[in-house]
Design a protein around this motif. Structure first.
Motif, mmCIF file in Angstrom:
data_model
loop_
_atom_site.group_PDB
_atom_site.id
_atom_site.type_symbol
_atom_site.label_atom_id
_atom_site.label_comp_id
_atom_site.label_asym_id
_atom_site.label_seq_id
_atom_site.Cartn_x
_atom_site.Cartn_y
_atom_site.Cartn_z
ATOM 1 N N LYS A 1 86.080 -14.891 -51.505
ATOM 2 C CA LYS A 1 85.372 -16.322 -52.309
ATOM 3 C C LYS A 1 87.366 -17.024 -53.236
ATOM 4 O O LYS A 1 87.148 -17.593 -53.378
ATOM 5 C CB LYS A 1 84.618 -16.213 -52.263
ATOM 6 N N VAL A 2 86.684 -15.228 -54.069
ATOM 7 C CA VAL A 2 87.252 -16.093 -55.329
ATOM 8 C C VAL A 2 89.386 -16.550 -55.038
ATOM 9 O O VAL A 2 90.006 -16.411 -55.159
ATOM 10 C CB VAL A 2 87.310 -15.432 -56.499
ATOM 11 N N LEU A 3 89.585 -15.244 -54.096
ATOM 12 C CA LEU A 3 91.014 -15.478 -53.616
ATOM 13 C C LEU A 3 91.478 -16.806 -52.962
ATOM 14 O O LEU A 3 92.454 -17.624 -53.327
ATOM 15 C CB LEU A 3 91.182 -14.313 -52.557
ATOM 16 N N GLU B 1 83.779 -10.785 -46.446
ATOM 17 C CA GLU B 1 83.940 -11.285 -47.583
ATOM 18 C C GLU B 1 82.980 -9.509 -47.792
ATOM 19 O O GLU B 1 82.720 -8.822 -48.040
ATOM 20 C CB GLU B 1 82.402 -12.012 -47.849
ATOM 21 N N SER B 2 83.291 -9.421 -49.218
ATOM 22 C CA SER B 2 82.964 -7.914 -50.179
ATOM 23 C C SER B 2 81.707 -8.029 -49.874
ATOM 24 O O SER B 2 80.427 -9.171 -50.066
ATOM 25 C CB SER B 2 83.551 -8.126 -51.138
ATOM 26 N N VAL B 3 80.829 -6.619 -49.524
ATOM 27 C CA VAL B 3 79.897 -6.731 -49.273
ATOM 28 C C VAL B 3 79.268 -5.276 -50.333
ATOM 29 O O VAL B 3 77.807 -5.966 -50.551
ATOM 30 C CB VAL B 3 79.599 -5.276 -47.850
ATOM 31 N N VAL B 4 79.930 -5.251 -51.400
ATOM 32 C CA VAL B 4 80.105 -4.445 -52.940
ATOM 33 C C VAL B 4 79.705 -5.379 -54.264
ATOM 34 O O VAL B 4 80.711 -6.719 -53.773
ATOM 35 C CB VAL B 4 80.376 -3.536 -53.378
ATOM 36 N N ARG B 5 78.520 -6.057 -54.710
ATOM 37 C CA ARG B 5 78.484 -7.084 -55.731
ATOM 38 C C ARG B 5 78.166 -6.624 -56.717
ATOM 39 O O ARG B 5 76.945 -5.431 -57.113
ATOM 40 C CB ARG B 5 77.844 -8.252 -55.437
#
Length: 475
Positions: free
Chosen positions: A75-77, A185-189
């Motif tokens: 999302k940030v990218l 999307e990243s699964v680790v937050r």
């Protein structure tokens, strides 16, 4: 997570390489049209047109790294690429210099794309294959650097300097769409909130200090303009340190900056800065003929192509080899190897300043260094951080790359200006200045080598003192 090469991983790596090609259109492509921009805006201050994006990147990186850990790297990218595209459009339509500089500041968000692509690689790949993919993703875009100078030079002559920013905006839009629809999307937050105040203080303080270095050579190190900027940067950084100790979730947690990570960042800032400063020197050497009797000079037909085209190959080769070797000997050892190559290439320049074939060899060694240092720096930092802090730690590596590149370039330029000689009524760089410039790069590589050796020793001690399965997790 990928454990081996497959069609899906190849496609995802290609998307990430395309993103980093866009970064090249922000950082290096404007150099090709720099004379046109200087003439259009009526200025003799290329630093504001050239280094502005890197300075802004150093400012953006901590904020975007922390945001990526909390809200997801993909999302940030995507939003980073959108910002870079908007900044390119502002540069394209800018009616004056300061609007153009504002566009470059916005466009500088693209610098964060590099470390975000590394973070995504670590999310989708297991460690061993991830180190190799990191090397390919962070340096594969250099292949396009072989053709870009010729392409942009031709297009700019036909359509003006603005074509560079049109191309950059197109790459940014294309990259944003591909990242959104082809990458997970990243699964680790990381739970928490973004420390906006801390990010602004840290980024602004870094940008102010680096700006002071960039202006000091032109306006005097204690001048009325640079000195207040330095003081403002120092105050901002001091406030950030105080805030970081009081905030429960700071943008960069100082207490978690382990000794190996600090050593890694030191190697990156010195090594990549030394390489970038030598790259700047090549353009100056290639503009002078050895027949002029100044004690240096590489001017010859095709000199620039050999000095800049071959390094594009070396960067890719150095990054890929560093990634592959890191799976066997560890990224700390490949950092040492990269520094040794850089030191050899820089020392060789003392004898190569008037000999093109030898200078090309030195250029190739330095390009191998660039690929190895960037790849190994990101790989080393990734092994020193848990999954939930990958964005922040990778952003620190990007900050060091930006700071080293800008500071050593400007310090070297200041040495050249202070040692100029008069030749036929015109000022020219002296041999003393050129050798002093090389000496600064040599010193930076020596210092980087000392830090790299200390890093290897720290890693070995950690491996002995801890369980082998956790030997690299010393953060």
């Amino acid at each position: 997570m990928h454990t081996r090469w497959n069609k899906r991983l190849v496609g995802q790596a290609a998307v990430l390489i395309l993103v980093n090609v866009m970064v090249d259109t922000v950082i290096t492509a404007p150099l090709i049209v720099l004379p046109q921009m200087l003439d259009h805006f009526g200025t003799d201050q290329p630093a504001w047109l050239n280094a502005g994006a890197l300075l802004a990147g150093a400012m953006w990186a901590p904020l975007l790294g922390k945001t990526a850990d909390i809200h997801g790297k993909r999302k940030v990218l995507v939003w980073t690429l959108v910002l870079a595209g908007v900044g390119a459009l502002v540069c394209m339509i800018a009616p004056g210099l300061w609007v153009f500089v504002l566009g470059r500041v916005v466009q500088g968000a693209a610098v964060a794309s590099l470390f975000l692509t590394v973070g995504i690689v670590r999310d989708i790949c297991e460690t061993r294959i991830g180190m190799i993919v990191t090397g390919i993703v962070t340096t594969g875009n250099a292949v396009f650097g072989i053709a870009f100078p010729f392409l942009f030079e031709t297009l700019s002559h036909a359509y003006g300097y603005r074509v560079v920013f049109v191309v950059s905006a197109v790459f940014a839009a294309t990259g944003a769409l591909l990242v959104r629809f082809f990458l997970p999307e990243s699964v680790v937050r990381t739970p928490g909130r973004v420390d906006i105040a801390g990010a602004l203080l840290l980024g602004g303080g870094i940008a102010a200090v680096v700006t002071y270095v960039s202006l000091g050579g032109d306006f005097g190190w204690t001048g009325a303009i640079p000195l207040p900027i330095l003081l403002a940067g120092a105050v901002a950084l001091a406030c950030w340190v105080r805030l970081a100790h009081r905030t429960p979730d700071p943008v960069v947690d100082i207490t978690k900056l382990s000794r190996p990570l600090v050593l890694t960042l030191g190697v990156v800032v010195l090594g990549t800065g030394a390489y970038q400063s030598m790259l700047q020197l090549f353009s100056l050497l290639a503009d002078v003929s050895a027949d002029e009797g100044l004690g240096y000079g590489l001017a010859a037909e095709g000199a620039l192509g050999m000095l800049y085209g071959i390094p594009a190959i070396g960067i890719v080769l150095g990054g890929a080899l560093a990634g592959a070797l890191a799976t066997r000997v560890g990224p700390a050892a490949t950092l040492v190897a990269g520094v040794v190559l850089g030191l050899a290439g820089t020392l060789g320049l003392f004898a190569a300043v008037a000999t093109l074939p030898l200078a090309v060899v030195c250029s190739f060694l330095l390009s191998l260094t660039a690929g190895a240092l960037v790849t190994s720096g990101f790989n080393m930092a990734s092994t020193l951080a848990p999954a939930e802090r990958q964005g922040v730690v990778s952003s620190l590596v990007m900050v060091m790359i930006a700071i080293g590149s800008v500071i050593l370039n400007f310090v070297g330029a200041a040495v050249l200006r202070s040692t100029r000689v008069d030749v036929g009524g015109a000022a020219a760089n002296s041999a003393t200045g050129v050798f002093g410039y090389i000496g600064i790069g040599t010193g930076a590589f020596v210092a980087a080598g000392v830090l790299a050796v200390l890093l290897v020793r720290a890693q070995r001690r950690a491996s002995v003192a801890s369980d082998p399965a956790r030997a690299v997790d010393v953060a």
